[in-house]
Design a protein around this motif. Structure first.
Motif, short mmCIF file in Angstrom:
data_model
loop_
_atom_site.label_atom_id
_atom_site.label_comp_id
_atom_site.label_asym_id
_atom_site.label_seq_id
_atom_site.Cartn_x
_atom_site.Cartn_y
_atom_site.Cartn_z
N LEU A 74 -7.32 58.05 61.47
CA LEU A 74 -6.61 59.21 60.91
C LEU A 74 -6.89 59.43 59.43
O LEU A 74 -6.49 60.44 58.87
CB LEU A 74 -5.11 59.04 61.13
N GLY A 75 -7.56 58.46 58.81
CA GLY A 75 -7.90 58.60 57.40
C GLY A 75 -6.71 58.54 56.47
O GLY A 75 -6.64 59.28 55.48
N VAL A 76 -5.74 57.66 56.77
CA VAL A 76 -4.56 57.51 55.92
C VAL A 76 -4.47 56.08 55.42
O VAL A 76 -5.07 55.15 55.99
CB VAL A 76 -3.27 57.88 56.69
N SER A 77 -3.70 55.89 54.36
CA SER A 77 -3.55 54.58 53.75
C SER A 77 -2.69 53.66 54.61
O SER A 77 -1.72 54.10 55.23
CB SER A 77 -2.91 54.71 52.37
N ASP A 78 -3.04 52.37 54.62
CA ASP A 78 -2.23 51.39 55.33
C ASP A 78 -1.32 50.62 54.37
O ASP A 78 -0.77 49.57 54.73
CB ASP A 78 -3.11 50.42 56.11
N ALA A 79 -1.14 51.12 53.16
CA ALA A 79 -0.21 50.50 52.21
C ALA A 79 1.20 50.87 52.63
O ALA A 79 1.83 51.79 52.08
CB ALA A 79 -0.50 50.96 50.79
N LEU A 80 1.70 50.17 53.62
CA LEU A 80 2.97 50.48 54.25
C LEU A 80 3.71 49.19 54.56
O LEU A 80 3.09 48.13 54.75
CB LEU A 80 2.75 51.25 55.56
N GLU A 81 5.00 49.30 54.67
CA GLU A 81 5.81 48.18 55.14
C GLU A 81 6.35 48.54 56.52
O GLU A 81 7.05 49.54 56.68
CB GLU A 81 6.98 47.90 54.19
N ILE A 82 5.97 47.73 57.51
CA ILE A 82 6.44 47.95 58.88
C ILE A 82 7.34 46.79 59.27
O ILE A 82 6.93 45.63 59.23
CB ILE A 82 5.26 48.07 59.86
N ARG A 83 8.56 47.12 59.63
CA ARG A 83 9.52 46.12 60.10
C ARG A 83 9.80 46.40 61.57
O ARG A 83 10.29 47.47 61.93
CB ARG A 83 10.81 46.20 59.28
N ILE A 84 9.50 45.41 62.42
CA ILE A 84 9.69 45.55 63.86
C ILE A 84 11.01 44.88 64.23
O ILE A 84 11.16 43.66 64.12
CB ILE A 84 8.53 44.92 64.64
N GLU A 85 11.96 45.68 64.63
CA GLU A 85 13.29 45.17 65.00
C GLU A 85 13.25 44.49 66.37
O GLU A 85 13.84 43.43 66.58
CB GLU A 85 14.30 46.31 65.00
N SER A 86 12.57 45.13 67.32
CA SER A 86 12.43 44.57 68.66
C SER A 86 11.11 45.05 69.24
O SER A 86 10.61 46.11 68.86
CB SER A 86 13.59 44.98 69.57
N ALA A 87 10.57 44.26 70.15
CA ALA A 87 9.30 44.63 70.79
C ALA A 87 9.39 44.33 72.28
O ALA A 87 9.95 43.31 72.69
CB ALA A 87 8.14 43.87 70.18
N ILE A 88 8.86 45.23 73.08
CA ILE A 88 8.77 45.00 74.52
C ILE A 88 7.92 43.75 74.75
O ILE A 88 6.87 43.60 74.13
CB ILE A 88 8.12 46.21 75.20
N PRO A 89 8.35 42.83 75.61
CA PRO A 89 7.54 41.62 75.88
C PRO A 89 6.12 42.00 76.31
O PRO A 89 5.93 42.93 77.09
CB PRO A 89 8.30 40.93 77.01
N GLU A 90 5.15 41.26 75.79
CA GLU A 90 3.75 41.60 76.04
C GLU A 90 3.27 41.11 77.40
O GLU A 90 3.58 40.01 77.84
CB GLU A 90 2.87 40.99 74.94
N HIS A 91 2.49 41.95 78.07
CA HIS A 91 1.76 41.61 79.29
C HIS A 91 2.67 41.14 80.43
O HIS A 91 2.31 40.24 81.19
CB HIS A 91 0.70 40.55 78.99
N VAL A 92 3.85 41.76 80.56
CA VAL A 92 4.71 41.44 81.69
C VAL A 92 4.96 42.67 82.56
O VAL A 92 5.80 42.65 83.45
CB VAL A 92 6.05 40.83 81.24
N GLY A 93 4.23 43.77 82.30
CA GLY A 93 4.33 44.94 83.16
C GLY A 93 5.28 46.01 82.68
O GLY A 93 5.62 46.92 83.45
N LEU A 94 5.70 45.97 81.41
CA LEU A 94 6.66 46.94 80.89
C LEU A 94 6.04 47.93 79.91
O LEU A 94 6.77 48.70 79.27
CB LEU A 94 7.84 46.21 80.24
N GLY A 95 4.72 47.92 79.78
CA GLY A 95 4.06 48.93 78.95
C GLY A 95 4.07 48.63 77.47
O GLY A 95 4.05 49.56 76.65
N SER A 96 4.04 47.36 77.09
CA SER A 96 4.17 46.99 75.68
C SER A 96 3.06 47.55 74.81
O SER A 96 3.32 48.01 73.69
CB SER A 96 4.20 45.46 75.55
N GLY A 97 1.82 47.52 75.28
CA GLY A 97 0.70 47.97 74.46
C GLY A 97 0.75 49.45 74.16
O GLY A 97 0.59 49.87 73.00
#
Length: 320
Positions: A74-97
């Motif tokens: 997208l041509g935008v800066s990655d100078a960002l702060e990302i805080r992940i409060e919760s994440a779908i469990p990975e690779h268990v069939g719930l669409g995490s990716g």
């Protein structure tokens, strides 16, 4: 680049992938999927401006990869702060990716004022290569059916979106030990599958259109459940050679059989599993069944059970 907002928060709901409706490709389109958005499982994150890149919280490594791909594309800066409060469990069939990709993409879109829609973001992050369910539930929530992939498909088109009755509940059965096929393994598995019978695909589409969807409209969980169980059995048998059986996890398979014997409907495995799912009418009934299941299957320590309701709205983007 000027920031459109100082803080963007995104909620991206998990989804159940209830199965493919045409694996034959006989009409020139492949896959086609049915699935539903969930309330209780979601990826929630916040993006704010910063003088350096910072990503923290569950599934941070996956988020880092998504952020890199998106910012470069997208041509935008990655100078960002990302805080992940919760994440779908990975690779268990719930669409995490897909949900992590769409969540970060939607956050960047709002933060920088890029004017993108959900499908633009999905294409940039190469989501929806087979199923469009994750894209559809982020857009609108509820139960969605996509039209699969044709010769000129960018992302699988959304054909149906319906609200799930409020009283319906899903029981999810997790195998604490393992993950379903993903990445290169998933690609190789699809390549190894035998030809799916056209007649079976025709039958599944017929049942979906003239039985399952009307059942949702008429609040008939039993009839809807019959179709999903039938579809799951058909697709599970087709995938059995590459995933070790109709279910990836034998322990989940045992639990799903027991739950069906107790009257649960719409019994199956979401995506490549190992998570199993079924449906009952009412939160109290779901809680009672989970309590019984936890006692019955406690000895192995392998399985975990939870209840979930359908989310009849899509992803949420809030700006400040």
């Amino acid at each position: 680049m000027q920031f459109r907002h100082q803080k963007v928060s995104v909620t991206a709901p998990a989804r159940l992938h209830m199965g493919f409706i045409d694996l034959s490709g006989a009409l020139g389109r492949h896959f086609g999927s049915i699935g539903v958005a969930l309330n209780e499982q979601a990826t929630r994150l916040t993006v704010t401006g910063s003088d350096r890149r910072s990503v923290a919280g569950p599934s941070a490594a996956r988020a880092e990869k998504c952020l890199t791909r998106l910012c470069e594309a997208l041509g935008v800066s990655d100078a960002l702060e990302i805080r992940i409060e919760s994440a779908i469990p990975e690779h268990v069939g719930l669409g995490s990716g897909t949900q992590m990709s769409l969540a970060i993409g939607a956050a960047l879109n709002a933060f920088y004022g890029l004017g993108l829609n959900v499908r633009d973001i999905a294409q940039v992050t190469v989501r929806g290569q087979r199923s469009g369910i994750g894209i559809g539930v982020f857009e609108q929530g509820g139960l969605v059916v996509d039209g699969g992939r044709g010769e000129h498909t960018a992302t699988p088109p959304l054909l149906v979106r319906m609200a799930i009755p409020e009283a319906w509940r899903f029981i999810l059965v997790f195998d604490r030990r393992g993950q379903g096929l993903h990445g290169l393994q998933e690609i190789q598995a699809f390549q190894a599958l035998p030809l799916f019978p056209r007649r079976e695909a025709e039958q599944l589409c017929y049942l979906l259109l003239m039985q399952a969807l009307p059942a949702i409209a008429e609040n008939d969980i039993a009839r809807f459940g019959e179709v999903i169980t039938r579809l799951q059995r058909s697709v599970g048998e087709h995938f059995a050679a590459v995933q070790g059986g109709i279910y990836t996890s034998p322990e989940v398979a045992s639990a799903m059989q027991w739950l069906a014997e107790q009257g649960a409907v719409a019994v199956g495995q979401t995506s490549w599993g190992p998570t199993g799912f079924c449906m009952v009418n009412g939160a109290d009934r779901a809680a009672a069944l989970i309590e019984m299941a936890e006692r019955k299957f406690a000895a192995g320590g392998t399985l975990a059970f939870s209840s979930a309701s359908a989310r009849n709205s899509g992803g949420l983007v809030a700006v400040e």
